[in-house]
Design a protein around this motif. Structure first.
Motif, PDB file in Angstrom:
ATOM      1  N   GLU A   1    -115.455 -20.816   4.257  1.00 50.54           N
ATOM      2  CA  GLU A   1    -116.676 -20.369   5.116  1.00 50.54           C
ATOM      3  C   GLU A   1    -116.327 -19.345   5.627  1.00 50.54           C
ATOM      4  O   GLU A   1    -117.432 -18.418   5.737  1.00 50.54           O
ATOM      5  CB  GLU A   1    -116.727 -21.703   6.369  1.00 50.54           C
ATOM      6  CG  GLU A   1    -116.893 -22.812   5.839  1.00 50.54           C
ATOM      7  CD  GLU A   1    -118.326 -23.164   5.414  1.00 50.54           C
ATOM      8  OE1 GLU A   1    -119.077 -22.343   5.413  1.00 50.54           O
ATOM      9  OE2 GLU A   1    -118.522 -23.729   4.244  1.00 50.54           O
ATOM     10  N   GLY A   2    -115.087 -18.803   6.199  1.00 55.06           N
ATOM     11  CA  GLY A   2    -114.917 -17.546   6.778  1.00 55.06           C
ATOM     12  C   GLY A   2    -113.425 -17.209   6.943  1.00 55.06           C
ATOM     13  O   GLY A   2    -112.609 -18.096   6.930  1.00 55.06           O
TER      14      GLY A   2
ATOM     15  N   GLU B   1    -124.221 -18.885   8.093  1.00 55.29           N
ATOM     16  CA  GLU B   1    -123.540 -17.540   7.976  1.00 55.29           C
ATOM     17  C   GLU B   1    -123.340 -17.030   9.477  1.00 55.29           C
ATOM     18  O   GLU B   1    -122.259 -16.419   9.911  1.00 55.29           O
ATOM     19  CB  GLU B   1    -124.506 -16.562   7.111  1.00 55.29           C
ATOM     20  CG  GLU B   1    -124.367 -17.083   5.931  1.00 55.29           C
ATOM     21  CD  GLU B   1    -125.119 -15.942   4.864  1.00 55.29           C
ATOM     22  OE1 GLU B   1    -125.691 -14.982   5.277  1.00 55.29           O
ATOM     23  OE2 GLU B   1    -125.355 -16.352   3.603  1.00 55.29           O
TER      24      GLU B   1
ATOM     25  N   ILE C   1    -114.015  -9.117   8.780  1.00 54.78           N
ATOM     26  CA  ILE C   1    -114.361 -10.526   8.874  1.00 54.78           C
ATOM     27  C   ILE C   1    -115.216 -10.748   7.577  1.00 54.78           C
ATOM     28  O   ILE C   1    -115.877  -9.813   6.957  1.00 54.78           O
ATOM     29  CB  ILE C   1    -115.595 -10.661   9.953  1.00 54.78           C
ATOM     30  CG1 ILE C   1    -114.681 -10.620  11.141  1.00 54.78           C
ATOM     31  CG2 ILE C   1    -116.170 -11.882   9.757  1.00 54.78           C
ATOM     32  CD1 ILE C   1    -115.546 -10.842  12.433  1.00 54.78           C
TER      33      ILE C   1
ATOM     34  N   PHE D   1    -117.209 -13.829   5.270  1.00 54.07           N
ATOM     35  CA  PHE D   1    -118.082 -14.901   5.443  1.00 54.07           C
ATOM     36  C   PHE D   1    -118.942 -15.467   4.233  1.00 54.07           C
ATOM     37  O   PHE D   1    -119.004 -14.578   3.279  1.00 54.07           O
ATOM     38  CB  PHE D   1    -119.139 -15.067   6.621  1.00 54.07           C
ATOM     39  CG  PHE D   1    -120.019 -13.761   6.295  1.00 54.07           C
ATOM     40  CD1 PHE D   1    -121.189 -14.511   6.086  1.00 54.07           C
ATOM     41  CD2 PHE D   1    -119.755 -12.705   6.937  1.00 54.07           C
ATOM     42  CE1 PHE D   1    -122.462 -13.587   5.694  1.00 54.07           C
ATOM     43  CE2 PHE D   1    -120.885 -11.815   6.754  1.00 54.07           C
ATOM     44  CZ  PHE D   1    -122.213 -12.232   6.364  1.00 54.07           C
ATOM     45  N   ASN D   2    -118.681 -16.872   4.179  1.00 58.18           N
ATOM     46  CA  ASN D   2    -119.515 -17.366   2.708  1.00 58.18           C
ATOM     47  C   ASN D   2    -120.844 -17.164   2.829  1.00 58.18           C
ATOM     48  O   ASN D   2    -121.513 -17.704   3.802  1.00 58.18           O
ATOM     49  CB  ASN D   2    -118.966 -18.798   2.520  1.00 58.18           C
ATOM     50  CG  ASN D   2    -119.388 -19.338   1.134  1.00 58.18           C
ATOM     51  OD1 ASN D   2    -120.157 -18.784   0.378  1.00 58.18           O
ATOM     52  ND2 ASN D   2    -118.989 -20.598   1.012  1.00 58.18           N
TER      53      ASN D   2
ATOM     54  N   THR E   1    -120.624 -18.773  11.340  1.00 55.75           N
ATOM     55  CA  THR E   1    -119.266 -18.484  10.630  1.00 55.75           C
ATOM     56  C   THR E   1    -118.979 -17.114  11.156  1.00 55.75           C
ATOM     57  O   THR E   1    -117.784 -16.982  11.548  1.00 55.75           O
ATOM     58  CB  THR E   1    -119.256 -18.657   9.138  1.00 55.75           C
ATOM     59  OG1 THR E   1    -119.476 -19.762   8.805  1.00 55.75           O
ATOM     60  CG2 THR E   1    -117.779 -18.319   8.734  1.00 55.75           C
ATOM     61  N   LEU E   2    -119.865 -16.187  11.240  1.00 60.12           N
ATOM     62  CA  LEU E   2    -119.701 -14.932  11.632  1.00 60.12           C
ATOM     63  C   LEU E   2    -119.080 -14.993  13.290  1.00 60.12           C
ATOM     64  O   LEU E   2    -118.189 -14.061  13.606  1.00 60.12           O
ATOM     65  CB  LEU E   2    -120.782 -13.719  11.572  1.00 60.12           C
ATOM     66  CG  LEU E   2    -120.483 -12.658  12.064  1.00 60.12           C
ATOM     67  CD1 LEU E   2    -119.275 -11.795  11.504  1.00 60.12           C
ATOM     68  CD2 LEU E   2    -121.919 -11.641  11.695  1.00 60.12           C
TER      69      LEU E   2
ATOM     70  N   GLU F   1    -115.590 -16.509  13.487  1.00 59.73           N
ATOM     71  CA  GLU F   1    -114.436 -15.670  13.064  1.00 59.73           C
ATOM     72  C   GLU F   1    -114.398 -14.480  14.282  1.00 59.73           C
ATOM     73  O   GLU F   1    -113.135 -14.101  14.597  1.00 59.73           O
ATOM     74  CB  GLU F   1    -114.740 -14.983  11.646  1.00 59.73           C
ATOM     75  CG  GLU F   1    -114.758 -16.103  10.471  1.00 59.73           C
ATOM     76  CD  GLU F   1    -113.466 -16.821  10.435  1.00 59.73           C
ATOM     77  OE1 GLU F   1    -112.590 -16.538  10.561  1.00 59.73           O
ATOM     78  OE2 GLU F   1    -113.745 -18.229  10.158  1.00 59.73           O
TER      79      GLU F   1
ATOM     80  N   GLY G   1    -120.192 -10.328   3.558  1.00 58.46           N
ATOM     81  CA  GLY G   1    -120.558 -11.755   2.995  1.00 58.46           C
ATOM     82  C   GLY G   1    -120.119 -11.628   2.003  1.00 58.46           C
ATOM     83  O   GLY G   1    -120.250 -10.564   0.850  1.00 58.46           O
TER      84      GLY G   1
END
Length: 145
Positions: free
Chosen positions: A58-59, A84, A72, A74-75, A87-88, A91, A51
């Motif tokens: 976003e990612g 989160e 990976i 992510f924001n 987004t994970l 991705e 993160g």
């Protein structure tokens, strides 16, 4: 392990896998653990999930600069609960569906491969090109978030 390149089939395969391993009490899905564990079955696994605080982003699924592996990012500054995890999972969906598998030959000359990253901007799909819109619709893990 073979991962389907059809979104619904891939999502169903993961659902069966999770039910088999974790039983009926498998939600919420630990997407980070799932991504790390599943990717170990490939020559180009996900080596890091991190993160980061960054605006307008976003990612990202990013090819490693040193070896056949992926990261990976992510924001972590999102305003939306669950973003989160979404987004994970998203991705990881790019890893499953769209990545070009990396091999040692990609790094043989000492340079890292370029142009392979998947960067996902904030939710502004009305500004995406049609090819981007189609790719973004094909992420199989959205239903787990």
């Amino acid at each position: 392990m073979h991962l389907s390149k059809r979104p619904k089939k891939a999502a169903n395969d993961f659902s069966v896998l999770l039910r088999t391993v974790l039983g009926e009490d498998r939600f919420p899905v630990d997407v980070k653990a799932l991504a790390m564990e599943v990717s170990k079955n490939f020559e180009d696994p996900i080596s890091r999930i991190e993160g980061i605080e960054i605006n307008g982003f976003e990612g990202m699924l990013r090819a490693s600069r040193k070896k056949p592996a992926w990261r990976i990012l992510f924001n972590t500054t999102t305003r939306y609960p669950g973003r989160e995890r979404f987004t994970l999972a998203h991705e990881f969906g790019h890893y499953v569906m769209h990545r070009r598998p990396l091999t040692a030959a990609d790094y043989a000359n000492g340079a890292s491969p370029i142009g392979l990253d998947f960067e996902c901007s904030p939710l502004q799909s009305n500004k995406w090109k049609e090819s981007d819109r189609e790719r973004e619709k094909q992420t199989p893990l959205r239903r787990f978030c």
